[in-house]
Write a protein that holds these residues in place. Structure first.
Motif, mmCIF file in Angstrom:
data_model
loop_
_atom_site.group_PDB
_atom_site.id
_atom_site.type_symbol
_atom_site.label_atom_id
_atom_site.label_comp_id
_atom_site.label_asym_id
_atom_site.label_seq_id
_atom_site.Cartn_x
_atom_site.Cartn_y
_atom_site.Cartn_z
ATOM 1 N N ASP A 122 0.862 -1.192 0.000
ATOM 2 C CA ASP A 122 0.000 0.000 0.000
ATOM 3 C C ASP A 122 0.899 1.243 0.000
ATOM 4 O O ASP A 122 1.675 1.461 0.939
ATOM 5 N N PRO A 123 0.814 2.061 -1.079
ATOM 6 C CA PRO A 123 1.687 3.229 -1.166
ATOM 7 C C PRO A 123 1.542 4.170 0.046
ATOM 8 O O PRO A 123 2.524 4.781 0.482
ATOM 9 N N VAL A 124 0.324 4.235 0.580
ATOM 10 C CA VAL A 124 0.096 5.109 1.742
ATOM 11 C C VAL A 124 0.915 4.608 2.933
ATOM 12 O O VAL A 124 1.584 5.381 3.628
ATOM 13 N N LEU A 129 5.704 4.622 6.420
ATOM 14 C CA LEU A 129 6.851 3.922 6.997
ATOM 15 C C LEU A 129 8.177 4.554 6.568
ATOM 16 O O LEU A 129 9.245 4.102 6.979
ATOM 17 N N GLY A 130 8.088 5.552 5.705
ATOM 18 C CA GLY A 130 9.305 6.222 5.269
ATOM 19 C C GLY A 130 10.093 5.407 4.249
ATOM 20 O O GLY A 130 11.305 5.591 4.105
ATOM 21 N N ARG A 131 9.413 4.508 3.562
ATOM 22 C CA ARG A 131 10.094 3.691 2.562
ATOM 23 C C ARG A 131 10.053 4.383 1.208
ATOM 24 O O ARG A 131 9.107 5.102 0.892
ATOM 25 N N ARG A 132 11.104 4.102 0.396
ATOM 26 C CA ARG A 132 11.211 4.807 -0.883
ATOM 27 C C ARG A 132 10.608 4.039 -2.045
ATOM 28 O O ARG A 132 10.347 4.621 -3.089
ATOM 29 N N HIS A 133 10.477 2.744 -1.907
ATOM 30 C CA HIS A 133 10.057 1.982 -3.085
ATOM 31 C C HIS A 133 8.557 2.055 -3.310
ATOM 32 O O HIS A 133 7.786 2.417 -2.426
ATOM 33 N N ARG A 134 8.203 1.681 -4.560
ATOM 34 C CA ARG A 134 6.795 1.587 -4.921
ATOM 35 C C ARG A 134 6.407 0.106 -4.849
ATOM 36 O O ARG A 134 7.273 -0.770 -4.971
ATOM 37 N N PRO A 135 5.105 -0.178 -4.683
ATOM 38 C CA PRO A 135 4.681 -1.578 -4.607
ATOM 39 C C PRO A 135 5.185 -2.373 -5.819
ATOM 40 O O PRO A 135 5.589 -3.536 -5.683
ATOM 41 N N GLU A 136 5.210 -1.746 -7.019
ATOM 42 C CA GLU A 136 5.639 -2.466 -8.240
ATOM 43 C C GLU A 136 7.089 -2.930 -8.129
ATOM 44 O O GLU A 136 7.478 -3.930 -8.745
ATOM 45 N N ALA A 171 -5.040 -6.707 1.600
ATOM 46 C CA ALA A 171 -4.611 -6.586 0.210
ATOM 47 C C ALA A 171 -3.114 -6.866 0.098
ATOM 48 O O ALA A 171 -2.652 -7.533 -0.835
ATOM 49 N N THR A 172 -2.353 -6.369 1.046
ATOM 50 C CA THR A 172 -0.907 -6.618 1.054
ATOM 51 C C THR A 172 -0.620 -8.117 1.139
ATOM 52 O O THR A 172 0.202 -8.653 0.399
ATOM 53 N N LEU A 173 -1.360 -8.792 2.034
ATOM 54 C CA LEU A 173 -1.155 -10.229 2.174
ATOM 55 C C LEU A 173 -1.496 -10.963 0.870
ATOM 56 O O LEU A 173 -0.772 -11.857 0.427
#
Lengths: 371, 603
Positions: A122-124, A129-136, A171-173
């Motif tokens: 989830d991009p949100v 979480l301060g992460r830089r990557h995208r789900p893709e 959805a993440t799972l």
């Protein structure tokens, strides 16, 4: 005591600091990579040889932020010093680093288990979480790992951030399961002292809620279980044959080697830890000194209690050994069995609800030897 | 050579706190030359603060002043101090018994306060001559005319007889000294009669033991005499007698009308009773002076050390406090929830507060105090009348035929605009109005008959806040009355928690039970199982709350690097759990007890 067959290597480099992280990491020190690798190699080569290694875990930090050639040097040093017995070699990685070239190179130098800090799809949530990557990027990384022939691919997921919803977690799972990975670690977001997350909560940002996390935890166990994952440790799920060998050694209370700054190891009945500061670590090793910051000999009874306590996290249960009966003979041990929180089956003890593992472990810690 | 009684005047000053009693006393000392201005830096009569003067601390309980009056004669004026609060009304009455007159000192801005009034009534009952004095007439807010009218409406007399002074500037002090000489009657007493001397105060001095303040009524007490204490039947030698000028000055004898101190070498304060009469064992007085009574505790509270290891320290501290406060009584009390402690009896609310504060501050104790309770009077089915000081001791309903509670006569002085507010508050507290008396057009005195239990909680604070601080309040014990009282128990997972039990009026039981259950739900940490919190009258549950079971108690990660840290953390948490008290199967942090007992805003 048997010689260790497991080794941990710590790679502290990160592109930037995640707000929830309290590991030993450095940012903006990329130019010091070679110097650091030199130091770790020296540390390995100065160590007393152990048995040929069956499992190596390269954690961080972000090991995927350094070149595969550096990893190769480290594994070479381990091989020279201890020997390698066709080991599982895990490397932690960030999805945004996992271009096919890198992953292929990593595989070619011996990495065969790629663990990805996916955290969420989830991009949100990723932003929170301060992460830089995208789900893709996670999809791309998994594909690259498969293409490179990694024997095992694992995703780390973090749940229970206040920005996450039930639907987002489910959805993440589903996305993780859909990627057909071999292993998933699901971690409840934990507010560690001294982190940016803890400061923002102190200033009024919402804190993770235990009950919400408990709900999400149960959802994860349910979904992953139905998808064929074995829930084998509090936070770990693996397809059959894909449990992490390195952690299994640690959780069994067996010895493990550790190299690099801030690394903790256990050998010859002694727990040790290296200095955490980058410069201190490198300088000490370069000058031929020991990087140890602390060395704690653990007497055999305490080792046995540690084994039992840590083993409570294992879903198959822990062998009673000597500590088990001693614990079951205490008031608190009896009470926990009576309340159905701890179950005993033959020579094994098992925490019935993994969410209450610490309620049992807390009673075990400091257990006195039987008279 | 004793002073002839015709030239002795014994008087005290009755005043509300902050109305300037100490300053006035200082001024009198200074004007009569007893102390120099330099010595005046400290208010001498307030030497209760033992820290100030280590060594021999003679409490300036009766200071002897010498005043050359307008008639050219030298008079001995004995200024006898009185405790300011009606909790100590017994002590007040003993001090007043040593006087023939009293200065009623009233702040010209604030006017008469309830406590002053209560003490003034005591003085009038004791037959003392009252000299009404308005102080602080130099203040801009002073309204001497209105305040004088108020005093006249209480005491009678004429407004012009109300003396106006400023203890601060010294205005009116000379006139006051003359009025003392002229109006306070000279003491009577027969120097040849058998000795009768009143012990009107006593205190413990670390070096000298018990020091008694005495007033001789008949006969002569000489240094070295053997003194017989009539109530306690003790006989002790008068090692030293003296007067305070205000420094201690030994004298060889004290005759009728004189006041001074007596040191006998007795070390235990409870062997000397305030109100006792001293006589000579070889020539005993036939009857003691009037008024000896055992101090009677009115309010009771369980005091428990937060740290169970401090139990002995608490006992020692109480014993030390009793060296100076014979009215302090206690018995050991065991609470399943709070461990070992004491049920302590106090003369009143202020006394309780003072003792608790001194225990915590001077003896560095961290205490948990249970909600104050009063002494109920129970008649059992066997016909036995019993005093119940703790809810635990209340016999069950079917073992008693009567349950009575103490009532007090409460007096509230308030600006008349708050009359309605006061009536409402007192009604909520089950009070019955006895009377309403307008002191002036805008100040009214309300008297109520009210259960003591209703004022031991937060009455005073509520009163102050609802009247923006203008109300003053005092009370005195009245009688016992039958009331519809019930015992409310609080149960955790079915086990009663003794510390939270209370005896209350049936109409208020539900409110108490619900408030306590809600409070505890917030204070008790979640545990491995649901915890029912119930409030009950007997077996009937009147309130219920649940602390839901803890669902998550696990660390997300535990890898090689986490093991040592995790062990330390768990060990620390385990240590924290050890400090919790087990109530049945429930772990309750000490703080929860303290917090639940602290706030009592049930009104």
């Amino acid at each position: 005591m048997s010689e260790p067959v497991a080794a941990y290597l710590h790679i502290p480099f990160c592109d930037r600091l995640c707000p929830y992280c309290d590991f030993a990491v450095v940012t903006g020190r990329g130019s010091d990579t070679d110097r650091y690798i030199d130091a770790v190699v020296s540390e390995i080569l100065a160590d007393r040889p152990a048995a040929p290694l069956r499992t190596v875990f390269i954690g961080g930090g972000t090991p995927s932020s350094i070149p595969a050639s550096s990893i190769e040097r480290l594994l070479g040093a381990l091989s020279r010093q201890h020997g390698l017995a066709d080991p599982e070699v895990t490397l932690e990685s960030n999805p945004e680093h996992l271009a096919q070239d890198l992953v292929t190179s990593l595989a070619s130098v011996g990495v065969n288990r790629l663990s990805m800090g996916a955290q969420s799809f989830d991009p949100v949530v990723l932003r929170a979480l301060g992460r830089r990557h995208r789900p893709e990027d996670i999809d791309v990384g998994v594909a690259a790992a498969r293409a490179a022939g990694m024997a095992s691919v694992s995703l780390d997921l973090i749940f229970g951030h206040p920005a996450e919803t039930d639907a987002s977690w489910e959805a993440t799972l589903e996305r993780a399961i859909g990627l057909d990975v071999d292993h998933v670690s699901t971690y409840a977001l934990t507010v560690e002292r001294g982190t940016a997350l803890s400061r923002s909560i102190a200033e009024g940002a919402p804190a993770p809620d235990d009950d919400v996390q408990a709900d999400r935890y149960e959802v994860a166990v349910d979904r992953l279980g139905r998808a064929g994952f074995e829930h084998y440790e509090v936070s770990n799920h693996g397809r059959p044959g894909h449990r992490c060998d390195y952690n299994t050694e640690v959780w069994a209370g067996r010895p493990y080697l550790a190299y690099g700054l801030g690394a903790h190891g256990f050998r010859d009945g002694t727990r040790f830890r290296n200095v955490r500061a980058f410069d201190a670590y490198v300088t000490r090793v370069e000058s031929g000194g020991s990087p140890r910051q602390g060395v704690d000999p653990i007497d055999p009874w305490e080792q046995e209690v540690d084994r039992f306590m840590i083993g409570l996290r294992i879903r198959d249960g822990v062998e009673l050994g000597e500590a088990g009966p001693a614990f079951l003979d205490t008031d608190s041990g009896r009470r926990l069995v009576l309340r159905g929180i701890l179950e005993v089956d033959g020579a094994m003890a098992r925490v019935v609800d993994p969410l209450l593992t610490d309620a049992v472990a807390r009673e075990v810690v400091g257990l006195s030897p039987p008279r | 050579m004793p002073t002839p009684t015709s030239r002795i005047r014994n008087f005290s000053i009755i005043a509300h706190i902050d109305h300037g009693k100490s300053t006035l006393a200082d001024r009198l000392l200074e004007r009569t030359g007893a102390v120099t201005e330099r010595e005046m830096r400290e208010q001498l009569l307030d030497s209760m603060d033992l820290e100030r003067e280590r060594g021999i601390t003679i409490k300036a309980q009766a200071v002897r002043l010498t005043h050359r009056a307008a008639d050219g004669q030298d008079y001995v004026l004995n200024l006898i101090d009185t405790p300011g609060h009606v909790d100590f009304s017994y002590e007040v009455s003993r001090s007043l018994a040593a006087c023939e007159g009293a200065i009623l000192l009233v702040d010209a801005a604030q006017g008469v306060q309830a406590q002053t009034l209560a003490n003034a009534y005591l003085a009038i009952e004791a037959g003392l001559e009252i000299i009404p004095v308005l102080n602080k007439i130099d203040l801009p807010a002073a309204d001497p005319d209105a305040r004088a009218a108020e005093i006249v409406s209480i005491l009678g007399g004429r407004p012009e007889d109300v003396l106006r002074v400023s203890a601060k500037t010294g205005a009116g002090i000379d006139e006051l000294l003359e009025r003392i000489v002229a109006e306070v009657p000279a003491p009577g007493g027969d120097p040849d009669a058998p000795l009768r001397a009143l012990v009107f105060d006593s205190y413990f001095d670390a070096y000298r033991g018990v020091v008694c303040s005495i007033r001789v009524f008949d006969g002569v007490l000489c240094s070295g005499d053997v003194a017989h204490f009539m109530a306690t039947a003790g006989t002790h030698e008068a090692d030293e007698i003296g007067v305070l000028v205000p420094r201690p000055k030994q004298v060889s004898e004290l005759g009728p009308g004189e006041s001074g101190y007596l040191i006998t070498g007795v070390k235990e304060i409870d062997r000397i009773r305030v109100g006792d009469t001293i006589t000579h064992p070889r020539r005993r007085a036939e009857t003691p002076l009037a008024g000896y009574a055992e101090p009677k505790p009115m309010v009771f509270s369980g005091l428990f050390p937060s740290d169970g290891d401090d139990f002995e320290r608490l006992r020692e501290a109480l014993e030390k406090l009793r060296l100076n406060d014979a009215s302090l009584v206690w018995e050991p009390e065991t609470s399943r929830a709070l461990g070992f402690g004491f049920r302590v009896g106090f003369l009143g609310l202020l006394h309780m507060e003072i003792v608790r504060e001194r225990l915590e501050r001077e003896y560095d104790l961290d205490l948990v105090a249970t909600a104050p309770s009063v002494a109920y009077r129970v008649t059992t089915t066997a016909g036995e009348v019993r005093e119940v000081r703790s809810p635990q001791d209340l016999p069950p309903v079917d073992e008693r035929t009567s349950l009575q509670e103490p009532y007090v006569k409460a007096m509230v002085l308030v600006p008349s605009e708050f009359t309605g507010t006061i009536m409402e508050l007192l009604q909520q507290r089950r009070g019955e109005m006895d009377g309403m008396h307008y002191l002036t057009e805008d100040r009214v005195e309300l008297t109520y008959h009210v259960p003591l239990a209703e004022i031991v909680f937060d009455f005073f604070d509520t009163l102050k806040s609802r009247t923006r601080g203008f109300a003053s309040f005092d009370y005195e014990p009245a009688d016992y009355r039958e009331s519809d009282l019930v015992k409310v128990d609080v149960l955790l997972a079915g086990d009663p928690v003794d510390a939270f039990s209370t005896i209350t009026h049936r109409d208020k039981a539900y409110e108490y039970g619900r408030a306590m259950a809600q409070k505890l739900r917030e204070l008790i940490p979640r545990q491995l199982f649901d915890i029912a919190i119930q409030a009950a009258i007997g077996s009937r549950i009147i309130a219920r709350e649940t602390v839901k079971a803890q669902r998550k108690d696990v660390t997300a990660k535990c890898y090689g690097g986490d093991i040592t840290r995790k062990k330390k953390l768990l060990a620390k948490q385990k240590e924290g759990k050890k400090r919790m008290k087990m109530v049945g199967s429930v772990e309750v942090p000490q703080e929860a007890f303290v917090a639940a007992l602290r706030v009592d805003d049930a009104s």
